[in-house]
Design an enzyme around this catalytic site. Structure first.
Site, short mmCIF file in Angstrom:
data_model
loop_
_atom_site.label_atom_id
_atom_site.label_comp_id
_atom_site.label_asym_id
_atom_site.label_seq_id
_atom_site.Cartn_x
_atom_site.Cartn_y
_atom_site.Cartn_z
N HIS A 1 33.34 41.68 37.84
CA HIS A 1 33.67 42.79 38.74
C HIS A 1 34.39 43.90 37.97
O HIS A 1 34.04 45.08 38.06
CB HIS A 1 34.60 42.32 39.86
CG HIS A 1 33.94 41.48 40.91
ND1 HIS A 1 32.77 41.84 41.54
CD2 HIS A 1 34.32 40.30 41.48
CE1 HIS A 1 32.45 40.92 42.44
NE2 HIS A 1 33.37 39.97 42.41
N ASP B 1 29.80 41.08 44.74
CA ASP B 1 29.61 39.73 45.24
C ASP B 1 28.21 39.54 45.81
O ASP B 1 27.63 40.45 46.41
CB ASP B 1 30.64 39.40 46.31
CG ASP B 1 32.05 39.23 45.74
OD1 ASP B 1 32.15 38.64 44.64
OD2 ASP B 1 33.01 39.69 46.37
N HIS C 1 34.15 35.29 37.04
CA HIS C 1 33.64 35.98 38.23
C HIS C 1 34.34 37.32 38.42
O HIS C 1 33.70 38.36 38.63
CB HIS C 1 33.84 35.07 39.45
CG HIS C 1 33.46 35.71 40.75
ND1 HIS C 1 32.26 35.46 41.37
CD2 HIS C 1 34.13 36.58 41.56
CE1 HIS C 1 32.20 36.16 42.50
NE2 HIS C 1 33.33 36.84 42.63
N GLU C 2 35.67 37.31 38.33
CA GLU C 2 36.43 38.54 38.53
C GLU C 2 36.28 39.50 37.36
O GLU C 2 36.27 40.72 37.54
CB GLU C 2 37.91 38.21 38.76
CG GLU C 2 38.18 37.35 39.98
CD GLU C 2 37.66 37.96 41.27
OE1 GLU C 2 37.54 39.20 41.34
OE2 GLU C 2 37.34 37.21 42.20
#
Length: 943
Positions: A168, A175, A164-165
């Protein structure tokens, strides 16, 4: 054409050719994370020196990345995985035969492991300061997140969180949840949960437990305290950017699963594009293809590297070019300042110099006292040679000889290279530089410095600086001030509080005030420099009115410096200095103030200045950033000013903003930003940022900025609600800021080519509006946004073009043919001012609207976008798309969404089951009583 202009391109071509020849080395030498054959190489994870030693951290990091690699591989359809990872162990931990660092440092890490300083939160997050599709700065994990297995209930497994990170950080997606707007009304007048994909199911829960959806609604908005609890078992496979913790979630939202209506940051920042669309448009996916077969990639390999002794060598130009424009004097003043104040204790320092040949001036000497510092200062050059030619390679060769005396290699060492000359043979030593394992920080003096000088820094991960030939510029000292050990230990590094310089007329003065706040004060130093034969008259007042005079300062008449160290901890408050020019001619007087943290438990406020790109071509603007924070908490409402110095011409000052508009992507994240495009000519530009903090205005934020992994409060499983432990507070205690603070930071240098000579036509349009919002009040729609400028985010635009549609696809794909809103009476305001515009959309949106596919449906939403135009008809890009519900009659309540219908069906079924169970229980009880009565009667008869 001059000889230099002919030689320059030839030299550059040779340099580029050499870079291409050595390109196989680059992924491992200062080039950051590289994708090769579907695998990422060079990912650097660094542990902060303040983190207590714990070997479980290392093993858990390895497990996290290994899990993440396979999860990422499948989520990207067999495209990418993690191959080689380096874990940087702090020097404060015991040495366990770890490899010695080369160019790795904490400040260059892609992932950092450290506490938040005083906070109790453990949210993993990524600091994103640029727009959609742009890389972030770093991923931050706390040690507790990596060690406490209980947190996986709320965040999901660590490997999933890392993916998830990583999305980014690497691909610039955002998000897909929104804690501030957890619900919305969709285009079919249904109440929906902000999520992606819409197939993720759950139930509504009020403050005291499950409840029907209508109990959550007040005036068609959700009641405070009403939340949505997700089912632990799902069929939905997306999305990782929403809730990676769900076991069924194994992919990113794509065109078919993306929820374009959800009011989340992904839709706002990426113009309603899906995360997968942004990811597949990245450079990674343009240069890689899915791996064949069905086999999984090999697990990642890890190498542990650890810093040893800190080793620095100054490599200084002493050619005749250094005699021009007081360059040698500026070098002497800055180098003395660095040796006496900046370089950390226990560092090994050596000095080399060069003209056409190199020379060792001082072998390595460890700094353990002020006497050691003074000894090194005595080896600084005091004269220049008569030679005009220079050999930077010869100077670097001597520098490597100096640092290799300690351990036989230059691994982990730092070279501070200062030069004002051009070296057409610079490319000859590039292989040596690349293999040295040393980091080279370069400082270019004047306009004649080698055009390829910065490549040495770029390839070794060093910093780049430029010092113009401006008498009152303090850029040389600012450059040395910016160079730190790179360990990440902010409590050991100096903080620059003041840097200013003025050309002062005879018998005039330079007077100003610098604030020493309560987070700094240790090892505080005031440095005064001048040009004339003798020092100016110095008067310094501390906050209590105590005076310090010139004779209280330590004076070096050769270098024309005067230094005052404040014993102990400097008194917090306002310190006022006055420099009187007692000389008979105009001279440049300069002041620099530095300090260190006063409390090892309270991090000082800091500013880090940088640019998005350090080399660009006109008319592309420079994006200037300044990250103002205390620990990891952003400081809001500060006055942040950038000063840009060109090779020729006057400096340009520019106010940086944290308003979430123009160059600033996220509001109130402590990263102040602005476009810079006032290019005087081709060449180098120097950047410096000043921060002033007023205690009555500026405030520290109560939360960490960045894109955080979602913490799930609980799940439903088998009809039961299972709540996780409450998420730890991520707030901070408010600290007294009686005096405010001041900070200064060099932002290094950047270079610009292609600037037209003389006047040129307007080529700068208004910037894109990125914060358009729409609010429906009765029958009117109110739009608000931050005004762009005539040129990017400066000046005043000429007009606005607002268009709307009931079709999201129409306005997204064909803005020019959407319905035009009359804005003839709306004149744009100055850039940065909040615009508000109200109109009635009813007259243009009655009835169903045709979709591109020929179908029609009744939409209850309106979509709006805007673009600005300047006086030369240059248009901005189309803004983010705002949306709002159309007018809904009072008797037209929102239609319950599928989640509610599911809940209603479940509750109805449970009710029927309950009734049946009740009938069975009553019948059973009645029959049992009858049997007991019959037995009693039979017993009586027998008696």
């Amino acid at each position: 054409m001059t000889q230099r202009s002919i030689a320059g391109p030839i030299c550059n071509l040779k340099f580029v050719t050499l870079l291409v020849a050595l390109s196989s080395e680059l992924p491992f030498l200062g080039a950051g994370v590289q994708l090769q054959d579907n695998g990422y190489n060079g990912l650097l994870i660094a542990i902060n020196p303040q983190v207590p030693e714990n070997q479980n951290l290392i093993s858990n990091i390895k497990e996290m990345i290994t899990e993440a690699s396979f999860y990422l591989f499948n989520a990207t359809k067999r495209r990418v995985f993690f191959r080689n990872i380096k874990i940087l162990i702090p020097a404060t931990w015991k040495a366990n035969n770890n490899s010695k660092i080369k160019q790795e440092s904490y400040e260059k890490a892609n992932v950092i492991v450290t506490d938040w300083y005083g906070a109790h939160g453990d949210d993993p997050y990524t600091l994103q300061y640029r727009g959609c599709g742009k890389e972030g700065k770093y991923i931050h994990f706390t040690p507790n997140f990596l060690l406490n297995d209980n947190l996986t209930a709320g965040y999901g497994s660590r490997g999933r969180v890392f993916v998830h990170e990583w999305a980014h950080l690497r691909w610039g997606v955002f998000d897909e949840y929104n804690n501030d707007k957890p619900f919305y009304i969709n285009g079919q007048n249904q109440i929906k949960v902000t999520r992606c994909s819409s197939d993720i199911t759950g139930i509504f829960v009020c403050e005291k437990g499950p409840c029907p959806q209508e109990n959550c609604i007040i005036s068609k908005l959700f009641k405070e305290g009403c939340t949505f609890i997700y089912n632990s078992t799902q069929n939905a496979t997306a999305s990782i950017m929403f809730m990676q913790s769900l076991s069924s979630v194994v992919e990113f939202c794509n065109a078919s699963t993306h929820n374009q209506e959800a009011p989340n940051l992904q839709n706002q920042m990426c113009s309603l594009r899906s995360a997968w669309d942004v990811i597949t448009d990245s450079a990674d996916f343009h240069h890689s293809f899915p791996m064949n077969g069905t086999e999984l990639p090999p697990p990642p390999t890890f190498s542990l590297v650890q810093a040893g002794d800190k080793v620095v060598c100054l490599v200084l130009d002493v050619s005749s070019k250094m005699a021009e424009a007081d360059r040698l004097l500026q070098l002497q003043q800055a180098a003395e300042f660095y040796l006496m104040q900046i370089v950390e204790i226990h560092t090994f320092v050596g000095i080399a110099s060069f003209d056409s040949k190199g020379e060792i001036r001082a072998q390595l000497h460890q700094i353990n006292s002020n006497d050691d510092r003074k000894l090194l200062v005595s080896y600084l050059p005091t004269t220049v040679s008569a030679k005009t030619d220079i050999s930077i390679c010869s100077g670097l060769k001597k520098g490597f000889e100096v640092v290799e005396k300690l351990n036989g290699k230059a691994y982990g060492s730092v070279m501070i290279l200062v030069t004002s000359g051009d070296d057409k043979l610079l490319g000859n030593c590039l292989p040596t530089v690349l293999s040295s394992g040393s980091t080279i920080h370069s400082i270019a003096l004047g306009s004649s410095a080698a055009p390829n000088l910065e490549e040495l820094s770029r390839l070794t991960g060093g910093l780049k600086f430029f010092v113009p030939d401006i008498s009152n510029s303090n850029s040389m000292i600012d450059a040395f001030s910016r160079i730190s050990s790179g360990t990440g230990d902010i409590f050991q590094q100096h903080i620059q509080l003041e840097s200013t310089g003025e050309n002062v007329k005879p018998h005039h003065q330079l007077k100003n005030t610098v604030t020493v706040d309560n987070t700094v004060g240790n090892d505080t130093m005031f440095l005064v420099t001048w040009q004339a034969s003798g020092p100016p008259e110095i008067i310094l007042f501390d906050p209590d009115g105590r005076k310090y005079y010139t004779n209280n300062f330590i004076t070096n008449l050769t270098f024309r410096t005067a230094s005052l160290w404040i014993p102990g901890t400097a008194k917090p408050g306002h310190w006022t200095y006055t420099l009187n020019n007692t000389h008979h001619s105009l001279q440049a007087l300069k002041v620099t103030v530095t300090s260190r943290a006063s409390n090892s438990a309270v991090p000082p406020a800091t500013v880090e200045a940088f640019v998005e790109r350090d080399s660009l071509h006109f008319p592309h603007p420079v994006m200037i950033y300044a990250n103002v924070k205390q620990g990891f908490y952003p400081i809001l409402n500060a006055t942040v000013t950038a000063t840009v110095e060109p090779e020729t011409g006057d400096p340009v000052t520019l106010r940086l903003l944290d308003d979430g508009a123009g160059a600033d992507v996220i509001k109130n994240d402590g990263i102040y930003s602005r476009y810079f495009f006032s290019f005087a000519a081709n060449g180098r530009y120097s950047l410096k940022v000043h921060v002033n903090h007023s205690p009555s205005i500026s405030t520290p934020a109560h939360s960490i900025p960045g894109s955080h992994a979602m913490y799930v409060p609980g799940y439903t499983a088998n009809g039961n609600i299972q709540m996780n432990a409450p998420r730890k507070s991520v707030g901070r205690n408010e600290e007294e800021r009686k005096w405010g603070f001041s900070r200064v930071s060099s932002g290094g240098s950047f270079s610009v080519l292609g600037v037209p000579a003389g006047p040129h036509p307007d080529v700068f349009p208004p910037c894109k509006i990125i914060d358009l919002e729409a609010v429906k009040v009765e029958e009117e729609l109110t739009l608000s946004w931050t005004a762009p400028g005539e040129d990017f985010d400066q000046g005043q635009a000429t007009s606005y073009e607002i268009r709307m549609s009931k079709s999201l696809q129409n306005i997204q794909d064909d803005f020019n043919n959407a319905i035009l809103v009359n804005t003839s009476k709306r004149n744009p305001q100055q850039a940065g001012i909040r615009e508000i515009f109200t109109f009635s959309p009813q007259i243009s949106t009655n009835g169903p609207e045709h979709q591109p596919n020929g179908e029609t449906h009744e939409s209850h939403r309106i979509y709006v976008a805007i673009r600005a135009m300047d006086r030369n008809s240059l248009q901005s890009a189309v803004s983010n798309i705002a949306q709002a519900p159309l007018f809904i009659p009072p008797n037209s309540d929102p239609v319950p969404a599928r989640d509610y219908l599911i809940l209603k069906g479940v509750l109805t079924a449970m009710g029927l089951i309950g009734i049946i169970c009740l009938i069975i229980v009553v019948t059973h009880h009645t029959l049992s009583r009858k049997k007991r009565a019959d037995k009693k009667e039979n017993g009586t008869k027998l008696l």
